[in-house]
Design an enzyme around this catalytic site. Structure first.
Site, PDB file in Angstrom:
ATOM      1  CG  LEU A  15      -2.129  -0.881   1.251  1.00  0.00           C
ATOM      2  CD1 LEU A  15      -2.782  -0.840   2.630  1.00  0.00           C
ATOM      3  CD2 LEU A  15      -3.130  -0.463   0.188  1.00  0.00           C
ATOM      4  CG  ASP A  16       0.788   4.026  -3.206  1.00  0.00           C
ATOM      5  OD1 ASP A  16       1.720   3.267  -3.510  1.00  0.00           O
ATOM      6  OD2 ASP A  16      -0.068   4.426  -4.030  1.00  0.00           O
ATOM      7  N   PRO A  17       2.241   4.961   0.942  1.00  0.00           N
ATOM      8  CG  PRO A  17       4.351   5.913   1.228  1.00  0.00           C
ATOM      9  CD  PRO A  17       3.483   5.247   0.190  1.00  0.00           C
ATOM     10  CG  LEU A  18      -2.647   9.071   0.174  1.00  0.00           C
ATOM     11  CD1 LEU A  18      -2.700  10.349   0.997  1.00  0.00           C
ATOM     12  CD2 LEU A  18      -2.990   9.367  -1.280  1.00  0.00           C
ATOM     13  CB  ALA A  19      -3.084   3.574   0.631  1.00  0.00           C
TER      14      ALA A  19
END
Length: 349
Positions: free
Chosen positions: A78-82
């Protein structure tokens, strides 16, 4: 109270609720610091040897936390944002993680119109702005029809995917002509709907960091080598006032493995005659692991706070010798073993 495992150490799979902010790898590494010191996953003889070595001031060959004692990995970054479901495999459970790369996944994402970023999300820098005030909910619903079913999707040019040994983002940043068009991938969008229509009732804003004119020209040059009439330039919305807030809305989707949610949002912005980027992203389901279980086969997630609390203070053990975080994980792994019993003989060693 979860039932104690019949045999130790354990191997298996469980899901953690990853928060927005940290990388998936940092989440796994933080969990591993607990796992490698737990008799739930490591043979007691190895645990005792590690403690003896630490007492003598020695370190294991592969690092402070005895990383060779047990394998651990995750089944889809998962991306850091997610935030949301992150599947973690322990021991022989790591061999099952590939199953979660290609499984059906569910996401909720919030799209903000009028601005395109290099990363296709709010963590990146503004590449260009575009009109957004003309967009209506009805137009979005109509545009979504073209994104359902089997579609061909191009990965973002600002991605780590390589072409002739060079990451795509290097071509874009350095203004180097692409050797050929970015290869599109076939993905399946099982469902795609508007969740919430926020309109201007939100606090999301465009990233403060912006591309310079030189950077825009570099991206333009890279793209024009394989796609004609590409122009990377701002097109401010002449109808929007200084106090107008760009439109935002939530999309809810069920997709196949390999789907770029950010690309769906980016491409949808173009289809609407605007631009768009992701400002929130939640993975609500990955295979049978889900944030909100609704059927007997669904498996929930261990809250991230369980691990952060244990990292600060492992706490006392119960009458059976287990700490709180171990009990939480045992409950999920035991459930997993039962639910997979018809397909897998055992996930335990």
């Amino acid at each position: 109270m979860p039932k104690a495992p019949a045999s130790l150490p354990q191997s298996g799979l469980f899901a953690v609720y990853k928060p927005s902010g940290p990388t998936s790898m940092s989440v796994v590494n933080d969990i591993k610091k607990l796992v490698v010191n737990s008799r739930l996953f490591v043979e007691e003889s190895k645990l005792q040897a590690a403690q003896d070595n630490q007492g003598k001031g020695k370190r294991k060959k592969h690092g402070k936390y005895g990383r060779e004692a047990v394998k651990i990995g995750q089944g889809g970054t998962l991306d850091p944002l997610a935030d949301g479901v992150l599947v973690v495999g322990i021991g022989k459970g790591t061999k099952k993680l590939t199953e979660f790369l290609d499984c059906v996944k569910e996401y909720r994402t919030t799209c903000l119109l009028g601005c395109e970023t290099d990363s296709y999300d709010s963590e990146g820098a503004q590449v260009r702005v575009a009109p957004w005030k003309h967009v209506t909910r009805e137009q979005v619903e109509e545009a979504l029809k073209a994104f359902r079913g089997e579609i061909m999707q191009a990965p973002p040019i600002f991605s780590a995917l390589k072409m002739d040994g060079k990451p795509l983002y290097e071509y874009a940043r350095e203004g180097i002509a692409l050797p050929r068009p970015i290869e599109k991938r076939k993905v399946t969008i099982h469902s795609l709907e508007i969740g919430k229509w926020l309109g201007g009732d939100h606090d999301f804003r465009y990233p403060e960091k912006k591309f310079t004119e030189e950077q825009k020209k570099a991206v333009e040059k890279a793209l024009q080598s394989v796609e004609k009439d590409v122009h990377v330039e701002d097109q401010p919305d002449s109808e929007a006032g200084a106090d107008d807030v760009p439109i935002a809305f939530e999309l809810v989707m069920k997709v196949s493995g390999g789907t770029y949610v950010r690309s769906i949002v980016h491409d949808l912005g173009h289809a609407l005659g605007s631009a768009a980027h992701v400002v929130t992203l939640t993975r609500a389901r990955q295979g049978r692991f889900v944030l909100e279980p609704s059927s007997p086969e669904d498996r929930g997630c261990v809250p991230w706070e369980v691990f952060t609390k244990a990292a600060e203070n492992p706490g006392d053990t119960d009458a059976d010798g287990w700490r709180e975080w171990e009990r939480e994980v045992m409950e999920q792994i035991n459930s997993l073993l039962i639910s997979f019993s018809h397909r897998i003989l055992h996930l335990t060693i």
